[in-house]
Scaffold this active site. Structure first.
Site, mmCIF file in Angstrom:
data_model
loop_
_atom_site.group_PDB
_atom_site.id
_atom_site.type_symbol
_atom_site.label_atom_id
_atom_site.label_comp_id
_atom_site.label_asym_id
_atom_site.label_seq_id
_atom_site.Cartn_x
_atom_site.Cartn_y
_atom_site.Cartn_z
ATOM 1 N N GLY A 78 -3.728 -3.386 11.469
ATOM 2 C CA GLY A 78 -4.201 -3.858 10.168
ATOM 3 C C GLY A 78 -5.714 -4.006 10.215
ATOM 4 N N PRO A 79 -6.216 -4.751 11.188
ATOM 5 C CG PRO A 79 -6.636 -6.656 12.446
ATOM 6 C CD PRO A 79 -5.533 -5.706 12.053
ATOM 7 N NE ARG A 135 -23.277 -15.058 38.285
ATOM 8 C CZ ARG A 135 -24.282 -14.208 38.355
ATOM 9 N NH1 ARG A 135 -24.157 -12.969 37.887
ATOM 10 N NH2 ARG A 135 -25.426 -14.561 38.883
ATOM 11 C CG HIS A 144 -24.415 -14.611 32.590
ATOM 12 N ND1 HIS A 144 -23.514 -14.041 33.458
ATOM 13 C CD2 HIS A 144 -25.643 -14.298 33.068
ATOM 14 C CE1 HIS A 144 -24.173 -13.405 34.422
ATOM 15 N NE2 HIS A 144 -25.464 -13.555 34.210
ATOM 16 C CG HIS A 159 -28.629 -12.518 26.471
ATOM 17 N ND1 HIS A 159 -29.355 -11.989 25.434
ATOM 18 C CD2 HIS A 159 -28.253 -11.464 27.243
ATOM 19 C CE1 HIS A 159 -29.433 -10.668 25.582
ATOM 20 N NE2 HIS A 159 -28.769 -10.324 26.662
ATOM 21 C CG ASP A 189 -31.342 -12.674 30.094
ATOM 22 O OD1 ASP A 189 -32.492 -12.216 30.283
ATOM 23 O OD2 ASP A 189 -30.333 -12.183 30.626
ATOM 24 C CB SER A 203 -23.749 -9.788 35.223
ATOM 25 O OG SER A 203 -25.035 -9.217 35.338
ATOM 26 C CG HIS A 246 -5.906 1.979 -0.477
ATOM 27 N ND1 HIS A 246 -5.885 2.580 0.749
ATOM 28 C CD2 HIS A 246 -6.110 0.659 -0.249
ATOM 29 C CE1 HIS A 246 -6.077 1.676 1.687
ATOM 30 N NE2 HIS A 246 -6.230 0.500 1.109
ATOM 31 C CG HIS A 248 -1.829 -1.169 1.310
ATOM 32 N ND1 HIS A 248 -1.413 -2.432 1.657
ATOM 33 C CD2 HIS A 248 -3.166 -1.279 1.074
ATOM 34 C CE1 HIS A 248 -2.453 -3.263 1.635
ATOM 35 N NE2 HIS A 248 -3.524 -2.594 1.289
ATOM 36 C CG PHE A 308 -22.845 -9.862 24.298
ATOM 37 C CD1 PHE A 308 -23.527 -10.001 23.098
ATOM 38 C CD2 PHE A 308 -23.590 -9.739 25.455
ATOM 39 C CE1 PHE A 308 -24.921 -10.025 23.059
ATOM 40 C CE2 PHE A 308 -24.979 -9.757 25.434
ATOM 41 C CZ PHE A 308 -25.643 -9.895 24.239
ATOM 42 C CB ILE A 335 -9.019 8.200 -1.122
ATOM 43 C CG1 ILE A 335 -8.930 9.369 -2.086
ATOM 44 C CG2 ILE A 335 -8.836 6.871 -1.871
ATOM 45 C CD1 ILE A 335 -9.888 9.304 -3.252
ATOM 46 C CD GLU A 374 -20.371 -5.353 24.549
ATOM 47 O OE1 GLU A 374 -20.307 -4.646 23.517
ATOM 48 O OE2 GLU A 374 -21.376 -5.371 25.286
#
Lengths: 667, 667
Positions: free
Chosen positions: A119-120, A352, A456, A468, A464, A379, A261, A30, A432, A189, A406
């Site tokens: 990169g991500p 937990r 959870h 969930h 839930d 939680s 690019h 690039h 999540f 761009i 998150e």
């Protein structure tokens, strides 16, 4: 143009030429970003950034993060030109080749001076929030003498358009991370074309609304760039510097368009660019005066570095800072003694809750642990008495209210871990983990010691419902390289998992924890979780079956075992809190735990695909391969067939119908 | 207070009481949001929302999306009160119980009137963008007579704080989706406490910066709510209505605090609430006059529904709209004929290119296909001659520039699919499926027919390196229930996968596609991908080995086979473009493809964990269980041992050292 500006122009052009030539040689890469941002980077590295190329691990250096990681030749050029030992010019000639430290995207594990792997899109900037937060935290603990640096970011439109940007800047604005400065490559761009193809937002207004200071500059005017960065540094808020640039600047026929690019310029355009830049030397040769100017820029930091050494020598807390920065744990004997005493007890708690109990033991002993949750503190049970809130009023605190962010939390934790001096852990619901999955992957890729407290962890969360309830999550995270997934079965294994997670070096961990209570199954040590799996209960009758389970299903396996033994069928129960750790044991241990010639049965309230690696194809796999449902947990366990009453007869039937071959398992 | 306002207050209180009682009965749930937003919802459903409870599938109804899905009792109350057939009061009494249509979070597969499944925060609002976009698109195609409705959303602070919110509102603002109205439950409370614990942003300013109209109201003043929604409806931009509310309003001792968010009020507070609301009836009984008022609100839509029928009866395009809304494909014979002709050819192309070729065949025939990419059009190859750009200047277009917004794209596609009338497909790099992973999961959970075009599917992408190289992604997506993952091996399998993906009902698909060219391996039909796996090439010598591979590794398996046959070792090659589909075949077919007594070898450039389900423990699994690296693709295949030269001797050694048992596989 002043003499200085002329000199800086040549310095910047050195970046341009190196970048276009390296991409051309690799026939991949690039060029647009490094060429567009060369002027801005030159000002930053020659006028502002505090760094010492001779000492890339100096803890009080400013951090520079190339969030737009695809423009990796920018940072490789800068590190080379300012005098870092690596990359050498040979390294640059090997850009994007196997084993080159100059990888396609910058990798912190390959090259000092690359603070994190980018990169991500969006994550570099979001990790920078963690770097900046770690700096303020350590400043709060150790003071200005030892910790007093800035975090600079170069980001592109992609980094700003990604959702994580909202989370990252929201967190930074709220926490008033005024020492963070983002240099936005405002070139209008994207890969598909002009930014107005897909976005119409007023970025400056959005940043302002989120608590940021915003300043603009002409990204090709050195004086204007310097003015803007100086203004940013002076403002108490985190700053966005909008650098109006031309992508691929210097390539006369391609600059300003999206074709520059992500593809080599081609021989003709490279020739035209050399003419445009008045650059006469061939590829990978640099004018001595330009190199000297760059080396002088790199040498700026030596004095500051030496001064810091003098201050550290006089500071009684410097050793503690050094310990934390090195990632060495303090003496853990007291904590381990406490955990060992738990073996005598009989605590029936959710894992937990067991994690909270473990954290109450660990956090007073390990001051670098900084906790948090994405708005699920009550939680995830992640806060302890030793971790007061960390916020703009108390940077020395140790608990971050990350908000409902998150992905931003996970990326920030990566930044904190990679900054050094902080051992971050943070919670959300296991399901999540999907929201921050690539940041978890990036923890593993970057060897960042982050602990994810994911509660959870199955249908056991109950009402839930399927949105969930994790199904595929535990097994699918086991597939992320260099990530250790723990699913402890009781209070003891939870403490063991915590001990291992904070002792691991260069490996992040996931703790998958229950909402529902579980009996204490373990009564003796040592840390058996360290083996990944172990025989929790041996068969009484002649062994016909090995029941392998994790987490909340170990209790069920124990009940199945009892029912089988009542029928005279001998059954071992193997608890497997860490599959990856077990699979890494030697063959003898594995063959002892999973002996040949007996039926293997897996029980885990999630995907069965993958368990064949433990049971073979002639074993039985109890799990859930559909989505869950909304109901009380006990009803769901029954509905999905995960009870001793439903499993036992199937095991018996399998034993009756399908005698085992003599040897059916290769481990 | 006018008579009307008094009546509305009772209507709203009916929601409050139903919600608190149902949560109490379930001993689980979230009373705070339904009680806080009861007044806003009452205005929306009695004054604005166009719907006909007798006809929940009326295509021109307004869509209502409860993005804050944890407040599910709000929508259950509304559907019951306005006269939908379900939920009945018995359903509500069974809130959160097994098999109740009143699940913990609203599920579109359970209950008409629930347009999409919500709970994972931020996604409801992001799906609503897809609903609103589908409406404008179909309006552009079919005109106002047939398509003319709005999309309303109720969202909480969590939905606004999530990163996906930035992507969703950026897309909606850019596309000028002025018929989308978000009612923000501005109660300044999150689970952990006050919103100022974690955020300091000016939300109104952020929305304005993103091209939205913003208006505020007192969320407990019926007239003010009505004024605000009317203003929102009149503005040409998408609108955010900031409804200032008190969470849990009506619970005198708990309202306004975070304890009311996600737990039953308890008997005492419920009693106090009844007193506060002057509500004398016991749980699950409603005053007749309040029910009558609600039924009248529900009856408002019947006339509009009937008028629409009259217009549709006179509209020659109504049948085509009905076909699209029903999800029935048009006649595919011509496309299938074209694909069949490809068998005669010998096209060596990347499977991403094969996908483009297939799309060039399919998109002219299937007008409901609407494509797009998250700013990787030239890499994903997702645009065709039949799909002009869809934007605010041309809603009838068929290609969306989603921008660098993977999660927002995926959620929008879910919304488009669930709106009906659109068959959305969209592209990004496979590794960035991580960014939208929960939306992919939500496609599957909601039975939304979305096709994910995920290119650059392995180390075969080469120089971009480990941040961009999928390892765990293909296998881990195979674990998502009701998601079909195709990894085709050549141009033929790619066309077959596309045919199956758009023919699937209620199942979303992933197409994992290569960057690099692959030879055409298949020369004969029919659609063998429909079996999930099939014998591509049978052994010539007596069969000792079955080589199972997917995608780009099928070519390698063919080379291994050739090398083995040269040594007199018979080897089948099985191509397995869809593992889930293969595992669903009958036992006889599976036993034919994977016969007992021969060595099974898997070859896939990704995680090996999971392949034991095909090969057993005594098979061989060739893959990659570490991160990738940056280098040209051929160098990487060699480095990671995925070449015929490296695999063949290991297969030979396995055959020599470990004779197969007579029967080692149960399928």
């Amino acid at each position: 143009m002043t003499q200085t500006a002329q000199s800086m122009q040549s310095m910047a052009n050195a970046i341009r030429v190196l970048s276009m030539d390296a991409v051309q040689a690799a026939n991949s890469g690039h060029p647009g970003m490094p060429m567009g941002m060369a002027d801005v980077a030159t000002v930053l590295f020659s006028k502002f950034l505090k760094f010492d190329p001779a000492r890339p691990d100096w803890s009080d250096r400013d951090r520079f993060i190339l969030s737009a990681g695809h423009g990796s030749m920018l940072i490789y050029s800068l590190l080379h030109l300012t005098g870092y030992a690596r990359p050498t010019m040979d390294d640059i000639k090997n850009f994007r080749q196997l084993h080159s430290v100059c990888a396609g995207h910058p990798e912190n594990t390959e090259l000092a001076g690359v603070e994190c792997t980018t990169g991500p899109l969006g994550q570099g900037l979001a990790m920078a929030v963690g770097f900046a937060l770690a700096e303020r935290h350590l400043n709060g603990v150790f003071g200005d003498d030892l910790v007093d640096h800035r975090t600079y970011v170069i980001a592109g439109d992609g980094c700003l358009m990604e959702g994580i940007n909202h989370e990252a800047i929201g967190l930074a604005g709220h926490l008033k991370l005024g020492r963070m400065i983002v240099l936005w490559d405002d070139n209008r761009i994207t890969i598909d074309g002009d930014t107005d193809l897909s976005t119409s937002e007023d970025i400056a207004a959005r940043y302002t609304a989120t608590g940021w200071h915003v300043v603009s500059c002409d990204g090709h005017d050195f004086a204007d760039i310097e003015r803007a960065i100086a203004e940013a540094a002076a403002d108490p808020r985190p700053s966005l510097v909008a650098c109006r640039t031309i992508i691929g600047k210097g390539a006369p026929n391609k600059q300003g368009g999206h074709s520059v690019h992500g593809a080599p310029l081609g021989a003709a355009e490279i020739e035209a660019s050399r003419a445009e830049l008045n650059w006469t030397l061939p590829a990978f040769e640099l004018p001595a005066d330009v190199v000297a100017d760059w080396r002088a820029a790199g040498a700026r930091g030596a004095a500051a570095s030496a001064a810091w050494d003098a201050r550290a020598a006089a500071n009684p807390n410097a050793a503690e800072l050094a310990r934390r920065m090195a990632g060495d744990l303090p003496d853990m004997a007291q904590a381990e003694t406490t955990f060992a005493a738990w073996l005598e007890g009989s605590q029936k708690v959710a894992t937990r809750k067991a994690s909270e109990l473990a954290l109450e033991v660990l956090t007073p002993v390990v001051p670098e642990m900084v906790g948090g949750s994405a708005d699920l503190t009550g939680s995830n049970l992640t806060i302890t008495k030793a971790t007061p809130h960390l916020n703009a009023d108390n940077y020395a605190g140790r608990y971050v209210s990350y908000g409902i962010r998150e992905f931003g939390m996970a990326a920030a934790m990566n930044g904190m871990a990679l900054h050094g001096g902080v051992l971050p852990y943070g919670g959300t619901f296991l399901v999540f983990s999907d929201y921050c999955r690539n940041a978890i992957r990036m923890s593993a890729l970057q060897k960042a010691k982050v602990v994810y407290v994911l509660t959870h962890d199955s249908i056991g969360l109950g009402e839930d419902g399927p949105t969930h309830q994790p199904i595929e999550h535990v097994m699918s995270m086991r597939m992320i390289p260099n990530l250790e997934v723990f699913r402890p079965a009781d209070v003891i294994e939870t403490a063991e998992a915590w001990s291992l997670a904070i002792s691991n070096t260069g490996t992040p961990s996931v703790l998958a924890l229950t909402r529902q209570n579980l009996p204490q199954l373990r009564k003796s040590g040592p840390n058996l979780t360290a083996k990944g799996a172990y025989r929790l209960e041996a068969a009484a009758a002649p062994r016909k079956v090995v029941l392998v389970a994790t987490g909340s299903e170990v209790e069920i396996a124990m009940a199945v075992r009892a029912a089988l033994e009542e029928q005279g069928i001998g059954a071992d129960v193997v608890s497997m809190p860490s599959m990856s750790r077990f699979l890494a044991q030697d063959a003898a241990y594995k063959a002892d735990v999973l002996p040949a010639g007996v039926l293997k049965v897996s029980i885990e309230a999630g995907t069965t695909l993958g368990w064949q690696a433990i049971t073979g194809l002639d074993g039985l796999n109890f799990g859930i391969d559909t989505f869950g449902a909304s109901a009380p947990a006990d009803k769901l366990y029954d509905y999905f067939g995960l009870t001793a009453a439903k499993i036992t007869p199937q095991v018996v039937a399998a034993l009756q119908n399908a005698p085992r071959p003599a040897a059916d398992v290769q481990n």
